[in-house]
Design a protein around this motif. Sequence first.
Motif, PDB file in Angstrom:
ATOM      1  N   SER A  61       1.265  98.419  85.811  1.00 44.22           N
ATOM      2  CA  SER A  61       1.067  97.156  85.090  1.00 44.22           C
ATOM      3  C   SER A  61       2.228  96.781  84.185  1.00 44.22           C
ATOM      4  CB  SER A  61      -0.228  97.205  84.272  1.00 44.22           C
ATOM      5  OG  SER A  61      -0.155  98.251  83.319  1.00 44.22           O
ATOM      6  N   ASP A  62       3.057  97.766  83.777  1.00 41.71           N
ATOM      7  CA  ASP A  62       4.177  97.461  82.894  1.00 41.71           C
ATOM      8  C   ASP A  62       5.464  97.110  83.640  1.00 41.71           C
ATOM      9  OD1 ASP A  62       4.750 100.024  83.838  1.00 41.71           O
ATOM     10  OD2 ASP A  62       5.515 100.739  81.913  1.00 41.71           O
ATOM     11  N   SER A  63       5.411  97.033  84.962  1.00 38.31           N
ATOM     12  CA  SER A  63       6.591  96.629  85.737  1.00 38.31           C
ATOM     13  C   SER A  63       6.773  95.112  85.590  1.00 38.31           C
ATOM     14  CB  SER A  63       6.411  96.988  87.211  1.00 38.31           C
ATOM     15  OG  SER A  63       5.432  96.141  87.802  1.00 38.31           O
ATOM     16  N   PRO A  64       7.971  94.594  85.884  1.00 36.38           N
ATOM     17  CA  PRO A  64       8.167  93.140  85.805  1.00 36.38           C
ATOM     18  C   PRO A  64       7.163  92.354  86.663  1.00 36.38           C
ATOM     19  CG  PRO A  64      10.292  94.217  85.904  1.00 36.38           C
ATOM     20  CD  PRO A  64       9.257  95.292  86.137  1.00 36.38           C
ATOM     21  N   GLY A  66       4.174  93.430  87.596  1.00 37.05           N
ATOM     22  CA  GLY A  66       2.873  93.624  86.953  1.00 37.05           C
ATOM     23  C   GLY A  66       2.677  92.657  85.795  1.00 37.05           C
ATOM     24  N   LYS A  67       3.699  92.505  84.966  1.00 38.67           N
ATOM     25  CA  LYS A  67       3.636  91.578  83.831  1.00 38.67           C
ATOM     26  C   LYS A  67       3.538  90.129  84.321  1.00 38.67           C
ATOM     27  CE  LYS A  67       6.262  94.611  80.782  1.00 38.67           C
ATOM     28  NZ  LYS A  67       7.564  94.805  80.103  1.00 38.67           N
ATOM     29  N   PHE A  68       4.277  89.811  85.382  1.00 41.99           N
ATOM     30  CA  PHE A  68       4.232  88.472  85.963  1.00 41.99           C
ATOM     31  C   PHE A  68       2.810  88.141  86.415  1.00 41.99           C
ATOM     32  CE2 PHE A  68       4.263  85.618  89.580  1.00 41.99           C
ATOM     33  CZ  PHE A  68       5.130  84.604  89.199  1.00 41.99           C
ATOM     34  N   ALA A  70      -0.032  89.466  85.444  1.00 42.65           N
ATOM     35  CA  ALA A  70      -0.935  89.374  84.300  1.00 42.65           C
ATOM     36  C   ALA A  70      -0.800  88.022  83.603  1.00 42.65           C
ATOM     37  CB  ALA A  70      -0.658  90.507  83.317  1.00 42.65           C
ATOM     38  N   LYS A  71       0.404  87.494  83.560  1.00 35.21           N
ATOM     39  CA  LYS A  71       0.659  86.234  82.858  1.00 35.21           C
ATOM     40  C   LYS A  71       0.402  85.008  83.724  1.00 35.21           C
ATOM     41  CE  LYS A  71       4.242  83.957  80.127  1.00 35.21           C
ATOM     42  NZ  LYS A  71       5.609  84.066  79.605  1.00 35.21           N
ATOM     43  N   HIS A  77       7.315  84.156  93.225  1.00 33.29           N
ATOM     44  CA  HIS A  77       7.911  84.996  92.191  1.00 33.29           C
ATOM     45  C   HIS A  77       9.421  84.799  92.081  1.00 33.29           C
ATOM     46  CE1 HIS A  77       9.441  88.925  90.589  1.00 33.29           C
ATOM     47  NE2 HIS A  77       8.491  88.670  89.696  1.00 33.29           N
TER      48      HIS A  77
END
Length: 137
Positions: A61-64, A66-68, A70-71, A77
């Motif tokens: 979840s903390d990968s780019p 993953g963050k994309f 979540a947001k 992409h």
Amino acid sequence: MLKKIYHLGYAVEDLAAATRFYKENFGASPGEPEEVEEQGIVATMFEVGESKIELVQPTRSDSPVGKFLAKRGEGFHHVAYEVDDLVGTLKKLKESGVELIDEEPRIGVGGVRMAFLHPRGAAGVLTELVELSKDGD
């Protein structure tokens, strides 16, 4: 400087389901999933004419990506352009004041040399530059 659109990248929650969708509905022949641990992704590619589509699922979840997700959720992409000389292109862009994510090439999906430009430096679009091996890989 830009030779062609190499691929369009789509962030997905479930790579297997997205792959199945393209295969069943469009007759696409996706490649085998490939994990790129450094980027925290697993991805698969399939050809569309002279370009490709890359489906990208985060492995953490903390990968780019993953963050994309979540947001912004699933969807477009990034765009990847093929260039002949990645190091030279990055140097020219940096000298022109373009904001780079990667100042040096790294290895991406399929073993290609690649680097990202920050969306702030590319009209709001995450942009990847890709250099293929000399044998046309």
